[in-house]
Design a protein around this motif. Sequence first.
Motif, mmCIF file in Angstrom:
data_model
loop_
_atom_site.group_PDB
_atom_site.id
_atom_site.type_symbol
_atom_site.label_atom_id
_atom_site.label_comp_id
_atom_site.label_asym_id
_atom_site.label_seq_id
_atom_site.Cartn_x
_atom_site.Cartn_y
_atom_site.Cartn_z
ATOM 1 N N GLN D 5 56.225 58.263 32.421
ATOM 2 C CA GLN D 5 56.265 58.872 33.749
ATOM 3 C C GLN D 5 55.832 57.811 34.771
ATOM 4 O OE1 GLN D 5 54.594 63.070 33.713
ATOM 5 N NE2 GLN D 5 53.970 62.517 31.651
ATOM 6 N N ILE D 6 56.690 57.577 35.747
ATOM 7 C CA ILE D 6 56.406 56.532 36.728
ATOM 8 C C ILE D 6 56.360 57.127 38.132
ATOM 9 C CG2 ILE D 6 57.198 54.334 37.720
ATOM 10 C CD1 ILE D 6 58.712 53.854 35.055
ATOM 11 N N ASP D 7 55.200 57.043 38.763
ATOM 12 C CA ASP D 7 55.049 57.439 40.165
ATOM 13 C C ASP D 7 55.097 56.196 41.039
ATOM 14 O OD1 ASP D 7 53.303 59.837 38.799
ATOM 15 O OD2 ASP D 7 54.049 60.429 40.770
ATOM 16 N N TRP D 8 55.969 56.188 42.008
ATOM 17 C CA TRP D 8 55.991 55.068 42.957
ATOM 18 C C TRP D 8 56.409 55.586 44.320
ATOM 19 C CZ3 TRP D 8 60.407 51.339 40.885
ATOM 20 C CH2 TRP D 8 61.623 51.981 40.972
ATOM 21 N N ARG D 12 63.218 53.778 46.991
ATOM 22 C CA ARG D 12 63.966 52.885 46.104
ATOM 23 C C ARG D 12 65.402 53.385 45.953
ATOM 24 N NH1 ARG D 12 58.276 51.840 45.134
ATOM 25 N NH2 ARG D 12 58.198 49.582 44.737
ATOM 26 N N GLN D 16 67.932 50.285 41.936
ATOM 27 C CA GLN D 16 66.587 49.906 41.468
ATOM 28 C C GLN D 16 66.106 50.817 40.335
ATOM 29 O OE1 GLN D 16 64.718 49.638 45.563
ATOM 30 N NE2 GLN D 16 63.619 47.959 44.577
ATOM 31 N N LEU D 20 65.095 49.797 36.662
ATOM 32 C CA LEU D 20 63.789 50.228 36.134
ATOM 33 C C LEU D 20 63.955 50.887 34.768
ATOM 34 C CD1 LEU D 20 60.697 50.671 36.971
ATOM 35 C CD2 LEU D 20 61.385 53.010 37.492
ATOM 36 N N MET E 1 49.633 51.863 43.222
ATOM 37 C CA MET E 1 51.022 52.273 42.975
ATOM 38 C C MET E 1 51.865 51.044 42.622
ATOM 39 S SD MET E 1 52.521 55.279 43.553
ATOM 40 C CE MET E 1 51.677 56.870 43.515
ATOM 41 N N PRO E 2 52.823 51.112 41.746
ATOM 42 C CA PRO E 2 53.207 52.236 40.889
ATOM 43 C C PRO E 2 52.163 52.560 39.810
ATOM 44 C CG PRO E 2 54.964 50.577 41.036
ATOM 45 C CD PRO E 2 53.729 49.957 41.591
ATOM 46 N N ILE E 3 52.199 53.839 39.391
ATOM 47 C CA ILE E 3 51.363 54.291 38.277
ATOM 48 C C ILE E 3 52.275 54.748 37.149
ATOM 49 C CG2 ILE E 3 49.732 56.065 37.525
ATOM 50 C CD1 ILE E 3 48.574 55.901 40.396
ATOM 51 N N VAL E 4 52.017 54.193 35.953
ATOM 52 C CA VAL E 4 52.875 54.462 34.801
ATOM 53 C C VAL E 4 52.048 55.155 33.722
ATOM 54 C CG1 VAL E 4 54.383 53.425 33.068
ATOM 55 C CG2 VAL E 4 54.131 52.328 35.313
ATOM 56 N N VAL E 28 58.490 46.824 35.720
ATOM 57 C CA VAL E 28 58.309 47.627 36.936
ATOM 58 C C VAL E 28 58.341 46.728 38.174
ATOM 59 C CG1 VAL E 28 56.675 49.083 38.205
ATOM 60 C CG2 VAL E 28 57.067 49.482 35.762
ATOM 61 N N GLY E 32 61.004 47.160 40.980
ATOM 62 C CA GLY E 32 60.404 47.767 42.171
ATOM 63 C C GLY E 32 60.038 46.786 43.254
ATOM 64 N N CYS E 34 57.474 44.656 43.494
ATOM 65 C CA CYS E 34 56.065 44.794 43.863
ATOM 66 C C CYS E 34 55.245 43.803 43.036
ATOM 67 C CB CYS E 34 55.573 46.223 43.641
ATOM 68 S SG CYS E 34 55.697 46.790 41.934
ATOM 69 N N PRO E 36 52.279 42.433 40.466
ATOM 70 C CA PRO E 36 51.653 43.008 39.272
ATOM 71 C C PRO E 36 50.345 43.734 39.581
ATOM 72 C CG PRO E 36 52.272 40.713 38.871
ATOM 73 C CD PRO E 36 52.569 40.990 40.301
ATOM 74 N N GLU E 37 49.588 43.249 40.560
ATOM 75 C CA GLU E 37 48.292 43.866 40.889
ATOM 76 C C GLU E 37 48.449 45.327 41.306
ATOM 77 O OE1 GLU E 37 49.407 40.972 42.517
ATOM 78 O OE2 GLU E 37 48.520 39.877 40.830
ATOM 79 N N ALA E 38 49.640 45.683 41.742
ATOM 80 C CA ALA E 38 49.856 47.049 42.215
ATOM 81 C C ALA E 38 50.077 48.041 41.075
ATOM 82 C CB ALA E 38 51.066 47.078 43.147
ATOM 83 N N VAL E 39 50.324 47.526 39.873
ATOM 84 C CA VAL E 39 50.740 48.400 38.772
ATOM 85 C C VAL E 39 49.570 48.808 37.874
ATOM 86 C CG1 VAL E 39 52.269 48.636 36.770
ATOM 87 C CG2 VAL E 39 52.998 47.273 38.745
ATOM 88 N N THR E 40 49.390 50.105 37.696
ATOM 89 C CA THR E 40 48.401 50.652 36.762
ATOM 90 C C THR E 40 49.132 51.362 35.637
ATOM 91 O OG1 THR E 40 46.886 51.043 38.604
ATOM 92 C CG2 THR E 40 46.374 52.149 36.531
ATOM 93 N N ILE E 41 48.675 51.149 34.408
ATOM 94 C CA ILE E 41 49.300 51.813 33.263
ATOM 95 C C ILE E 41 48.250 52.615 32.506
ATOM 96 C CG2 ILE E 41 50.415 51.409 31.008
ATOM 97 C CD1 ILE E 41 51.798 49.010 32.222
ATOM 98 N N ALA F 52 45.685 49.669 31.798
ATOM 99 C CA ALA F 52 45.968 48.300 32.201
ATOM 100 C C ALA F 52 46.148 48.221 33.706
ATOM 101 C CB ALA F 52 47.227 47.786 31.514
ATOM 102 N N ALA F 54 47.545 45.244 36.514
ATOM 103 C CA ALA F 54 48.188 43.929 36.660
ATOM 104 C C ALA F 54 48.644 43.379 35.300
ATOM 105 C CB ALA F 54 47.256 42.937 37.353
#
Lengths: 62, 62, 62, 62, 62, 62
Positions: D5-8, D12, D16, D20, E1-4, E28, E32, E34, E36-41, F52, F54
């Motif tokens: 599940q990806i929230d952004w 887009r 894109q 993704l 954001m993004p959150i995965v 992502v 997207g 964006c 890497p710092e913006a991405v949380t998993i 995780a 980044a």
Amino acid sequence: MPIVQIDWVEGRSVEQKRELAEKVTAAVCEAGKCPPEAVTIIIRDQAKTNIAKAGVLMADRK
Amino acid sequence: MPIVQIDWVEGRSVEQKRELAEKVTAAVCEAGKCPPEAVTIIIRDQAKTNIAKAGVLMADRK
Amino acid sequence: MPIVQIDWVEGRSVEQKRELAEKVTAAVCEAGKCPPEAVTIIIRDQAKTNIAKAGVLMADRK
Amino acid sequence: MPIVQIDWVEGRSVEQKRELAEKVTAAVCEAGKCPPEAVTIIIRDQAKTNIAKAGVLMADRK
Amino acid sequence: MPIVQIDWVEGRSVEQKRELAEKVTAAVCEAGKCPPEAVTIIIRDQAKTNIAKAGVLMADRK
Amino acid sequence: MPIVQIDWVEGRSVEQKRELAEKVTAAVCEAGKCPPEAVTIIIRDQAKTNIAKAGVLMADRK
């Protein structure tokens, strides 16, 4: 982290969302001992046709 | 509690959501031995451009 | 699709989860007009210290 | 399974989202040693009024 | 954001989670546009008794 | 409704969860103009190997 996901009924104003973001972040930081920068909030506005309680859609409740 | 979140493809009618809420709630109560009042359901309608299976968007499937 | 996520209090038996999977899948298929193979269910068992209602943890309710 | 599940942030393009879906599925399969057919992805587009970081809505950030 | 958020069957090694985090983040960011710092998993390991497909628990599949 | 899901790093005490439940519920009620009885909170404790940022697992951060 922390990540907070809030589902509520659509129709709230941006001002209410602004207040929600501010106050929930403060609450999470106090309880969790973390800085505000760590907190992400996602607000999900839901239509009353998409929520049910006790098997009845909110749109059908009187 | 229990809380049920259902993601499916958009386009279902309110009548279908009504039936979904009623029947899923009954199913959860039977298996979980809980009263209907305890069950909350959130329905999330998703566009076909926002779902993928095997790396392919549903919107691109033939 | 559909994908169903169910959060409930931990302690249910595998037999209850089996019944839940079977009955919820049937309910979703009837309402959503889709084949059982399309339905995925995720069950999330939650400790009573990790659920709150009205600001009170379930573990603290009398 | 796996389910991703990806929230952004909304806005887009379908192109894109296509990229993704393709790349995230490949990444999950490599790390998880599973076939692409097993991977489902849900993309959730969020308005900037519905995301907050550090207590501030993205819509209010300068 | 993004959150995965990724739900998969438990039993993967830390090395596999490390690879998952690295590769999904890269995927992502490419799609997207964006950093890497913006991405949380968030990875959610699920027992086979807590996942069902076609109404059958994974634990019961032969 | 509202339903609040909070993912954070495991290791918090029950006392912290109690405070979290109380304060987040109050925050949601103030912003959303709803009674506390309407608010459900789910807390999800996550291992550092399962988060995780980044592209790097929290367990690997120095």
